[in-house]
Design a protein around this motif. Structure first.
Motif, PDB file in Angstrom:
ATOM      1  N   TRP A   1      -7.769  13.598   1.612  1.00 53.36           N
ATOM      2  CA  TRP A   1      -6.582  14.106   2.287  1.00 53.36           C
ATOM      3  C   TRP A   1      -5.815  12.965   2.932  1.00 53.36           C
ATOM      4  CZ3 TRP A   1      -4.926  14.205   7.421  1.00 53.36           C
ATOM      5  CH2 TRP A   1      -3.803  15.012   7.656  1.00 53.36           C
ATOM      6  N   ARG A   2      -4.509  13.020   2.804  1.00 56.14           N
ATOM      7  CA  ARG A   2      -3.628  12.064   3.469  1.00 56.14           C
ATOM      8  C   ARG A   2      -2.528  12.844   4.160  1.00 56.14           C
ATOM      9  NH1 ARG A   2      -3.592   6.560   0.524  1.00 56.14           N
ATOM     10  NH2 ARG A   2      -5.523   6.756  -0.615  1.00 56.14           N
ATOM     11  N   PRO A   3      -2.159  12.426   5.360  1.00 56.45           N
ATOM     12  CA  PRO A   3      -1.088  13.143   6.053  1.00 56.45           C
ATOM     13  C   PRO A   3       0.227  12.967   5.306  1.00 56.45           C
ATOM     14  CG  PRO A   3      -1.690  11.151   7.251  1.00 56.45           C
ATOM     15  CD  PRO A   3      -2.673  11.304   6.142  1.00 56.45           C
ATOM     16  N   PRO A   4       1.118  13.946   5.412  1.00 60.08           N
ATOM     17  CA  PRO A   4       2.412  13.822   4.747  1.00 60.08           C
ATOM     18  C   PRO A   4       3.245  12.701   5.379  1.00 60.08           C
ATOM     19  CG  PRO A   4       2.363  15.751   6.137  1.00 60.08           C
ATOM     20  CD  PRO A   4       0.977  15.197   6.137  1.00 60.08           C
ATOM     21  N   HIS A   5       4.117  12.124   4.588  1.00 58.68           N
ATOM     22  CA  HIS A   5       4.985  11.063   5.101  1.00 58.68           C
ATOM     23  C   HIS A   5       5.991  11.648   6.066  1.00 58.68           C
ATOM     24  CE1 HIS A   5       3.380   8.166   2.332  1.00 58.68           C
ATOM     25  NE2 HIS A   5       3.546   9.025   1.333  1.00 58.68           N
ATOM     26  N   ARG A   6       6.201  10.980   7.159  1.00 57.22           N
ATOM     27  CA  ARG A   6       7.152  11.468   8.159  1.00 57.22           C
ATOM     28  C   ARG A   6       8.588  11.313   7.709  1.00 57.22           C
ATOM     29  NH1 ARG A   6       4.678  12.396  13.242  1.00 57.22           N
ATOM     30  NH2 ARG A   6       2.559  11.603  13.244  1.00 57.22           N
TER      31      ARG A   6
END
Length: 93
Positions: A81-86
């Motif tokens: 999992w990777r956080p979404p790009h801001r």
């Protein structure tokens, strides 16, 4: 064994890759990954899941085994999992 022209072509490719900073930086980043709390959590969930599978199979518990296999899947999700790009604009319906 490589022919003279193949060796020259390989040397040209190596020289081009050495000058490609994007490739070099990406390769260096991949080789120097740090241990993060998220990865430690994923490994702990995976180990618990594998132990749960072994115990579930030994106890002939289908539900326990399926739950443990699901835990291994969750560990994989936590690992990747990777956080979404801001910088992405919000999606509006």
């Amino acid at each position: 064994m490589l022919s003279e022209s193949e060796q020259q072509r390989l040397a040209d490719i190596e020289a081009a890759l050495r000058n490609d900073t994007r490739f070099v930086n990406g390769f260096n980043r991949a080789m120097t990954r740090r241990v993060t709390p998220r990865r430690i959590t994923a490994v702990a969930i995976a180990v618990a899941g594998v132990l749960g599978v072994v115990v579930g199979l030994a106890a002939t518990s289908v539900a326990g085994t399926v739950l443990a296999i699901c835990a291994v899947g969750v560990a994989g999700g936590v690992w990747t999992w990777r956080p979404p790009h801001r910088s992405d604009p919000p999606v509006t319906p």
